[in-house]
Design a protein around this motif. Structure first.
Motif, mmCIF file in Angstrom:
data_model
loop_
_atom_site.group_PDB
_atom_site.id
_atom_site.type_symbol
_atom_site.label_atom_id
_atom_site.label_comp_id
_atom_site.label_asym_id
_atom_site.label_seq_id
_atom_site.Cartn_x
_atom_site.Cartn_y
_atom_site.Cartn_z
ATOM 1 N N THR A 225 -8.788 4.212 1.397
ATOM 2 C CA THR A 225 -9.517 4.792 2.526
ATOM 3 C C THR A 225 -9.048 6.231 2.715
ATOM 4 N N VAL A 226 -9.915 7.037 3.321
ATOM 5 C CA VAL A 226 -9.561 8.378 3.779
ATOM 6 C C VAL A 226 -9.660 8.328 5.294
ATOM 7 N N GLU A 227 -8.602 8.758 5.968
ATOM 8 C CA GLU A 227 -8.536 8.683 7.426
ATOM 9 C C GLU A 227 -8.130 10.034 8.003
ATOM 10 N N CYS A 228 -8.507 10.263 9.260
ATOM 11 C CA CYS A 228 -8.045 11.446 9.977
ATOM 12 C C CYS A 228 -7.454 11.000 11.307
ATOM 13 N N GLU A 229 -6.578 11.824 11.831
ATOM 14 C CA GLU A 229 -5.974 11.524 13.131
ATOM 15 C C GLU A 229 -6.792 12.215 14.224
ATOM 16 N N LEU A 230 -7.259 11.422 15.170
ATOM 17 C CA LEU A 230 -7.990 11.929 16.327
ATOM 18 C C LEU A 230 -7.371 11.347 17.580
ATOM 19 N N VAL B 70 1.481 0.994 -8.561
ATOM 20 C CA VAL B 70 1.842 2.328 -9.031
ATOM 21 C C VAL B 70 0.724 3.311 -8.670
ATOM 22 N N PRO B 71 0.924 4.158 -7.646
ATOM 23 C CA PRO B 71 -0.091 5.149 -7.316
ATOM 24 C C PRO B 71 -0.133 6.263 -8.363
ATOM 25 N N THR B 72 -1.335 6.756 -8.667
ATOM 26 C CA THR B 72 -1.489 7.785 -9.687
ATOM 27 C C THR B 72 -2.347 8.951 -9.206
ATOM 28 N N ILE B 73 -2.159 9.369 -7.969
ATOM 29 C CA ILE B 73 -2.914 10.487 -7.397
ATOM 30 C C ILE B 73 -2.291 11.797 -7.887
ATOM 31 N N GLY B 74 -3.130 12.666 -8.431
ATOM 32 C CA GLY B 74 -2.656 13.952 -8.920
ATOM 33 C C GLY B 74 -2.924 15.092 -7.968
ATOM 34 N N SER C 57 0.837 -1.199 0.000
ATOM 35 C CA SER C 57 0.000 0.000 0.000
ATOM 36 C C SER C 57 0.873 1.251 0.000
ATOM 37 N N ALA C 58 0.232 2.384 -0.304
ATOM 38 C CA ALA C 58 0.900 3.685 -0.280
ATOM 39 C C ALA C 58 -0.048 4.652 0.404
ATOM 40 N N TRP C 59 0.486 5.781 0.859
ATOM 41 C CA TRP C 59 -0.380 6.772 1.479
ATOM 42 C C TRP C 59 0.155 8.169 1.221
ATOM 43 N N LEU C 60 -0.768 9.117 1.308
ATOM 44 C CA LEU C 60 -0.468 10.532 1.175
ATOM 45 C C LEU C 60 -1.060 11.209 2.396
ATOM 46 N N GLU C 61 -0.220 11.875 3.164
ATOM 47 C CA GLU C 61 -0.677 12.506 4.403
ATOM 48 C C GLU C 61 -0.611 14.020 4.280
ATOM 49 N N ARG D 4 -4.615 16.420 10.855
ATOM 50 C CA ARG D 4 -3.950 15.533 9.902
ATOM 51 C C ARG D 4 -4.943 14.612 9.207
ATOM 52 N N LEU D 5 -4.748 14.460 7.899
ATOM 53 C CA LEU D 5 -5.612 13.642 7.059
ATOM 54 C C LEU D 5 -4.728 12.741 6.212
ATOM 55 N N ARG D 6 -5.217 11.541 5.921
ATOM 56 C CA ARG D 6 -4.414 10.592 5.142
ATOM 57 C C ARG D 6 -5.286 9.897 4.101
ATOM 58 N N LEU D 7 -4.796 9.850 2.864
ATOM 59 C CA LEU D 7 -5.379 9.035 1.805
ATOM 60 C C LEU D 7 -4.519 7.793 1.723
#
Length: 86
Positions: A32-37, A77-81, A2-6, A65-68
């Protein structure tokens, strides 16, 4: 694999929508979309393909903070623009 963007929003903000833009050759198959609480990551939304632009709405939450998190992509290969937060 997996990969993530924070994202760090700089200070706590109330959010209720995320817009994800995927590049010309979409590869996302699960995310998933996550947030830090209180130091823990909490899932706000879950999906399969993005295929261009995906708008995700959820109950308002206040976070800094938010994470995709990309759970599955074609050929790893992630392709988030772009990731927009509202």
């Amino acid at each position: 694999r997996s990969a993530w963007l924070e994202l760090d929003l700089g200070q706590a903000k109330t959010i209720s929508k995320v817009v994800v833009h995927e590049l010309e050759f979409p590869s996302t198959q699960a995310f998933t979309v996550e947030c830090e609480l209180n130091g823990l990551w909490q899932e706000l939304a879950r999906g399969t393909t993005i295929a261009g632009v995906k708008t995700l709405r959820f109950s308002a939450v206040t976070t800094r903070r938010l994470r995709l998190k990309l759970l599955k992509t074609v050929d790893d290969v992630p392709t988030i623009g772009e990731l927009q937060v509202f």
